[in-house]
Design a protein around this motif. Structure first.
Motif, PDB file in Angstrom:
ATOM      1  N   TRP A  76       0.840  -1.203   0.000  1.00 15.40           N
ATOM      2  CA  TRP A  76       0.000   0.000   0.000  1.00 15.40           C
ATOM      3  C   TRP A  76       0.872   1.248   0.000  1.00 15.40           C
ATOM      4  O   TRP A  76       0.630   2.187  -0.751  1.00 15.40           O
ATOM      5  N   CYS A  77       1.895   1.266   0.853  1.00 15.20           N
ATOM      6  CA  CYS A  77       2.811   2.421   0.917  1.00 15.20           C
ATOM      7  C   CYS A  77       3.570   2.598  -0.391  1.00 15.20           C
ATOM      8  O   CYS A  77       3.655   3.709  -0.928  1.00 15.20           O
ATOM      9  N   ALA A  80       1.487   4.000  -3.193  1.00 17.50           N
ATOM     10  CA  ALA A  80       1.270   5.442  -3.058  1.00 17.50           C
ATOM     11  C   ALA A  80       2.530   6.225  -3.402  1.00 17.50           C
ATOM     12  O   ALA A  80       2.486   7.182  -4.181  1.00 17.50           O
ATOM     13  N   GLU A  85      -0.580   6.486  -6.362  1.00 14.72           N
ATOM     14  CA  GLU A  85      -1.947   5.980  -6.263  1.00 14.72           C
ATOM     15  C   GLU A  85      -2.298   5.866  -4.778  1.00 14.72           C
ATOM     16  O   GLU A  85      -1.942   4.904  -4.119  1.00 14.72           O
ATOM     17  N   PHE A  86      -2.984   6.875  -4.260  1.00 15.89           N
ATOM     18  CA  PHE A  86      -3.293   6.950  -2.838  1.00 15.89           C
ATOM     19  C   PHE A  86      -4.655   6.351  -2.549  1.00 15.89           C
ATOM     20  O   PHE A  86      -5.629   6.659  -3.227  1.00 15.89           O
ATOM     21  N   GLU A  87      -4.703   5.483  -1.554  1.00 16.38           N
ATOM     22  CA  GLU A  87      -5.939   4.868  -1.083  1.00 16.38           C
ATOM     23  C   GLU A  87      -6.006   5.063   0.435  1.00 16.38           C
ATOM     24  O   GLU A  87      -5.606   4.186   1.189  1.00 16.38           O
ATOM     25  N   TYR A 112      -2.899   8.189   5.009  1.00 12.66           N
ATOM     26  CA  TYR A 112      -2.213   7.755   3.783  1.00 12.66           C
ATOM     27  C   TYR A 112      -0.715   7.975   3.965  1.00 12.66           C
ATOM     28  O   TYR A 112      -0.276   8.859   4.689  1.00 12.66           O
TER      29      TYR A 112
END
Length: 143
Positions: A76-77, A80, A85-87, A112
């Motif tokens: 995830w990191c 981003a 691509e930020f979630e 985030y």
């Protein structure tokens, strides 16, 4: 009558809503809030300026743990930071008692990643590789 003592800060866990099962961290920092103020001068009053509250300000949340090679949080990191691509996700930091039950919880909203850091490699030291995650977030609620 119950005895009241300040809780110890070493028994806690971090639960990401989007990544169940990954909660072991060595340290958590950044659970603080500060009120920003604005100064307003009053006509004819030269001794002081009025300070009025404007908004709450939250620092980065800093999480540290031993490096996990195959981790959903790190994917995830990296997604981003490398792919932009930020979630954002919510997470909960829980301070636990001796029965592993929450004494207090901080619900961190809309977090985030903004930084991922790996500790230095040193052939002269026998220590774990530590990864540090820095997260921006909107606010937290104490539960």
């Amino acid at each position: 009558m119950a005895d009241y003592y300040p809780p110890l800060g070493f028994h806690f866990k971090v639960e990401f809503n989007a990544f169940p099962g990954e909660y072991a961290f060595q340290s958590v920092a950044g659970l603080s809030v500060e009120m920003e103020t604005e100064q307003i001068a009053e006509g004819g009053e030269n001794r002081f300026k009025h300070k009025v509250p404007v908004r709450s300000k939250y620092p980065k949340l800093v999480l540290k743990r031993g490096l996990l090679v195959d981790s959903e949080i790190i994917r995830w990191c990296r997604n981003a930071l490398e792919n932009f691509e930020f979630e954002p996700t919510d997470l909960i930091v829980k301070l636990l008692n001796e029965e592993h039950q929450p004494l207090m919880s901080w619900n961190v909203v809309h977090a985030y990643p903004v930084k991922w850091n790996i500790s230095d490699f040193d052939a002269e030291k026998n220590q774990l590789v530590i990864e540090t995650l820095e997260l921006n977030y909107n606010y937290f609620n104490v539960m």
